[in-house]
Design an enzyme around this catalytic site. Structure first.
Site, PDB file in Angstrom:
ATOM      1  N   HIS A 105      41.035  39.740  57.505  1.00 19.48           N
ATOM      2  CA  HIS A 105      40.059  38.841  57.088  1.00 19.48           C
ATOM      3  C   HIS A 105      39.199  39.543  55.963  1.00 19.48           C
ATOM      4  CE1 HIS A 105      39.904  36.064  60.636  1.00 19.48           C
ATOM      5  NE2 HIS A 105      40.575  36.999  61.208  1.00 19.48           N
ATOM      6  N   GLU A 196      38.837  43.696  58.617  1.00 24.55           N
ATOM      7  CA  GLU A 196      37.945  43.075  57.639  1.00 24.55           C
ATOM      8  C   GLU A 196      38.140  44.150  56.395  1.00 24.55           C
ATOM      9  OE1 GLU A 196      36.136  40.352  57.833  1.00 24.55           O
ATOM     10  OE2 GLU A 196      36.080  40.124  60.003  1.00 24.55           O
TER      11      GLU A 196
END
Length: 355
Positions: A105, A196
């Site tokens: 992500h 992330e």
């Protein structure tokens, strides 16, 4: 997400072109089954016509659904209308024996690990939702962050947020219902973390090559961790594989018990140490054996330990775990007087999945 897609395409190219040239990559590929899904939401990617760092339209599919809030949740009924993309991934998880995975992500720089949701059973009242394999998840997250160019520094994307050592428990960061990470762990028997990888969701194209260089070593070192722990086969007195036998480490029960696949194979990710492994075929006495697990990631093979049930000559019936909020049931007072089975799971949206 742009960075994740690009990194995974680079990873595919790197693995293919390094095979038979790089001895480490060659051994890795000879001993590891790797699945890569560069994107789960092509609709959202195509819908982002004028991207900026914080533009969020790309997280939704054509039906306006956020796919990373769309999986069954182990803690509460999120009433999700399961999307075709989500169902396809759920079917994929069900039909493969995934062991380790990660989903990629953007929007932060941190390795986040399960649970993303929680209740009093998992310690959420103290702001941390702990899985039975918390030590393994911390190790997996640190493996990625420490091998990343800068994630290990723990610097947040703004002054309000920092992540010590570049990792965080998902629930401690923010509560999330219906995520793929928890679904994989509970229902897929697959340990998944969320990566992330960039503060900016849609960075300029000329920065994408640097993102690959920043993540290259971390990705390879993370894949190697699929060879942690112990694996083996459960067979009957004739040497035939027993499917759906429960195999778990004592003291680490999963709310959906981890079971053998159709080939009677089991895989348990565990850090080096001494463990009691419990193998159970319904209707027969359990087998409990003590194993000393070394760190075999460098050898690209987990410790092998088989179980043979000399009294069993039948195949176990198929076993499935209901898609209800299982931890919600454990939290009820009546659960204290009922025998309960416990579980864990993991896989990926980046998607890396390893076997």
């Amino acid at each position: 997400q742009t960075v994740g897609r690009e990194i995974l395409l680079h990873l595919i190219d790197f693995l293919v072109t390094s095979y038979r040239h790089d001895p480490v990559i060659t051994r890795l590929l000879n001993n590891t089954r790797i699945h890569i899904m560069p994107t789960m939401n092509p609709d959202g990617f195509e819908a982002t016509k004028v991207p900026d760092c914080y533009y969020t339209q790309g997280r939704y599919n054509k039906n306006g659904e956020d796919l990373n809030r769309n999986f069954p949740d182990a803690f509460e009924n999120n009433h999700a209308s399961i999307q075709p993309e989500t169902q396809a991934v759920m079917n994929w998880i069900k039909n493969e024996t995934f062991v380790l995975s990660a989903n990629l992500h953007g929007g932060a720089l941190v390795a986040s690990y399960t649970f993303d949701n929680g209740n009093s059973v998992t310690g959420s009242l103290k702001g941390y939702s702990r899985s039975p394999d918390d030590d393994v998840f911390i190790h997996l997250a640190k493996t990625y962050s420490s091998n990343h160019a800068s994630m290990y520094k723990g610097t947040g994307c703004d002054n309000r947020q920092t992540f010590p050592e570049g990792i965080t428990n998902g629930y401690s960061w923010y509560q999330l219902e219906g995520g793929m990470q928890d679904y994989n762990y509970v229902w897929g028997q697959c340990f998944e973390i969320t990566l992330e990888l960039s503060c900016c969701k849609y960075p300029p194209a000329d920065q994408l090559e640097q993102f690959w260089r920043d993540n290259k070593v971390a990705l390879i070192e993370y894949i190697k961790q699929v060879h942690l722990g112990v694996k083996g086969q459960v067979t009957d007195k004739n040497g035939n594989p027993i499917a759906n036998a429960i195999v778990e480490a004592k003291g680490r029960p999963h709310i959906c018990p981890y079971r053998t696949n159709e080939q009677g194979e089991y895989f348990l990710l565990l850090l080096p140490g001494t463990y009691v492994i419990n193998a159970t075929v319904p209707g027969f006495p359990s087998m409990m054996e003590t194993v000393e697990i070394p760190n075999n990631t460098g050898n690209f093979s987990a410790l092998k330990h088989d179980f043979s049930f000399s009294e069993v000559s039948i195949r176990s019936r198929a076993a499935s775990c209901p898609k209800t909020p299982l931890y919600q049931e454990l939290e009820q007072p009546s659960a204290a007087v009922k025998p309960t089975l416990h579980v864990l799971v993991l896989m990926t949206v980046m998607l890396l999945t390893f076997k």
